[in-house]
Design a protein around this motif. Sequence first.
Motif, PDB file in Angstrom:
ATOM      1  N   ALA A   1       1.165  -4.089  -5.791  1.00 30.50           N
ATOM      2  CA  ALA A   1       1.655  -3.316  -4.531  1.00 30.50           C
ATOM      3  C   ALA A   1       0.443  -3.585  -3.532  1.00 30.50           C
ATOM      4  O   ALA A   1      -0.566  -3.943  -4.000  1.00 30.50           O
ATOM      5  N   VAL A   2       0.824  -3.552  -2.146  1.00 24.99           N
ATOM      6  CA  VAL A   2      -0.215  -3.631  -1.128  1.00 24.99           C
ATOM      7  C   VAL A   2      -0.128  -2.439  -0.357  1.00 24.99           C
ATOM      8  O   VAL A   2       0.941  -2.069   0.046  1.00 24.99           O
ATOM      9  N   GLY A   3      -1.518  -1.800  -0.108  1.00 22.52           N
ATOM     10  CA  GLY A   3      -1.499  -0.637   0.695  1.00 22.52           C
ATOM     11  C   GLY A   3      -1.727  -0.676   2.076  1.00 22.52           C
ATOM     12  O   GLY A   3      -2.204  -1.927   2.720  1.00 22.52           O
ATOM     13  N   GLY A   4      -1.730   0.232   2.783  1.00 20.83           N
ATOM     14  CA  GLY A   4      -2.056   0.180   4.312  1.00 20.83           C
ATOM     15  C   GLY A   4      -3.470   0.205   4.515  1.00 20.83           C
ATOM     16  O   GLY A   4      -3.998   0.071   5.677  1.00 20.83           O
ATOM     17  N   ASP A   5      -4.031   0.216   3.462  1.00 18.33           N
ATOM     18  CA  ASP A   5      -5.797   0.356   3.539  1.00 18.33           C
ATOM     19  C   ASP A   5      -5.979  -1.331   3.407  1.00 18.33           C
ATOM     20  O   ASP A   5      -7.243  -1.678   3.392  1.00 18.33           O
ATOM     21  N   GLY A   6      -5.102  -2.160   3.261  1.00 21.40           N
ATOM     22  CA  GLY A   6      -5.579  -3.563   3.183  1.00 21.40           C
ATOM     23  C   GLY A   6      -5.691  -4.159   1.683  1.00 21.40           C
ATOM     24  O   GLY A   6      -5.926  -5.375   1.627  1.00 21.40           O
ATOM     25  N   ASN A   7      -5.816  -3.424   0.766  1.00 23.04           N
ATOM     26  CA  ASN A   7      -5.930  -3.853  -0.675  1.00 23.04           C
ATOM     27  C   ASN A   7      -4.771  -3.941  -1.388  1.00 23.04           C
ATOM     28  O   ASN A   7      -3.726  -3.404  -1.053  1.00 23.04           O
ATOM     29  N   ALA A   8      -4.669  -4.917  -2.243  1.00 20.65           N
ATOM     30  CA  ALA A   8      -3.510  -5.257  -3.043  1.00 20.65           C
ATOM     31  C   ALA A   8      -4.031  -4.287  -4.262  1.00 20.65           C
ATOM     32  O   ALA A   8      -5.185  -4.348  -4.851  1.00 20.65           O
ATOM     33  N   TYR A   9      -2.949  -3.924  -4.948  1.00 16.53           N
ATOM     34  CA  TYR A   9      -3.176  -3.231  -6.161  1.00 16.53           C
ATOM     35  C   TYR A   9      -2.454  -3.787  -7.556  1.00 16.53           C
ATOM     36  O   TYR A   9      -1.356  -4.216  -7.238  1.00 16.53           O
ATOM     37  N   GLU A  10      -3.064  -4.107  -8.684  1.00 20.15           N
ATOM     38  CA  GLU A  10      -2.320  -4.644  -9.697  1.00 20.15           C
ATOM     39  C   GLU A  10      -1.573  -3.638 -10.188  1.00 20.15           C
ATOM     40  O   GLU A  10      -1.850  -2.542 -10.815  1.00 20.15           O
TER      41      GLU A  10
END
Length: 181
Positions: free
Chosen positions: A84-93
């Motif tokens: 998943a990709v957040g509006g914080d600019g991080n990708a999450y596994e």
Amino acid sequence: MYLLLLLTVLGTTHGLDIVSRDEWGARAPIYVDPMSNPVPYVVIHHSAEPAVCYTKEDCIEAMQTMQDMHQIDNGWVDIGYSFAVGGDGNAYEGRGWSAVGAHAPGYNDRSIGICVIGNWMEALPSEQQLQTVHELIAYGVELGMISGSYGLIGHRQAKETLCPGDQLYEEITTWEHYIQV
Ligand SMILES: [Zn+2]
């Protein structure tokens, strides 16, 4: 000295930060179905709910909410998405590069499913959030997890759904690897 400078520059060309399952406090999967890489497809999703998150703290909460929905409410083995990709600019596994997902019928065992957290029916994700999606896919290709000639689709091309939202769907139709199926 020039070599060091070059290495420093190369090392920071992608600012991709993938937040690990441990880091967001994921429960263990009930079962992992191994997937063969490289996969030929990338499937783009939105979460609809939870809404877009702009801080790591809120995005971690969104990940936990989605895992609860998928693993507890739906009774699946794990969160459905690969990442998943957040509006914080991080990708999450999510399930990661090499596990069969639960996100798009017909594609689960041959794609990376990426959820762009938020509801993108009426609005587009920020440039930063979209940039992270591009970087995540490029990284997957670099790792040999996604085929260099991959085809990219939106969830609505795999089943009757509004996902990934009208605005985001329109956006991805302009991407180089978008395909009609
Ligand atoms: Zn979807």
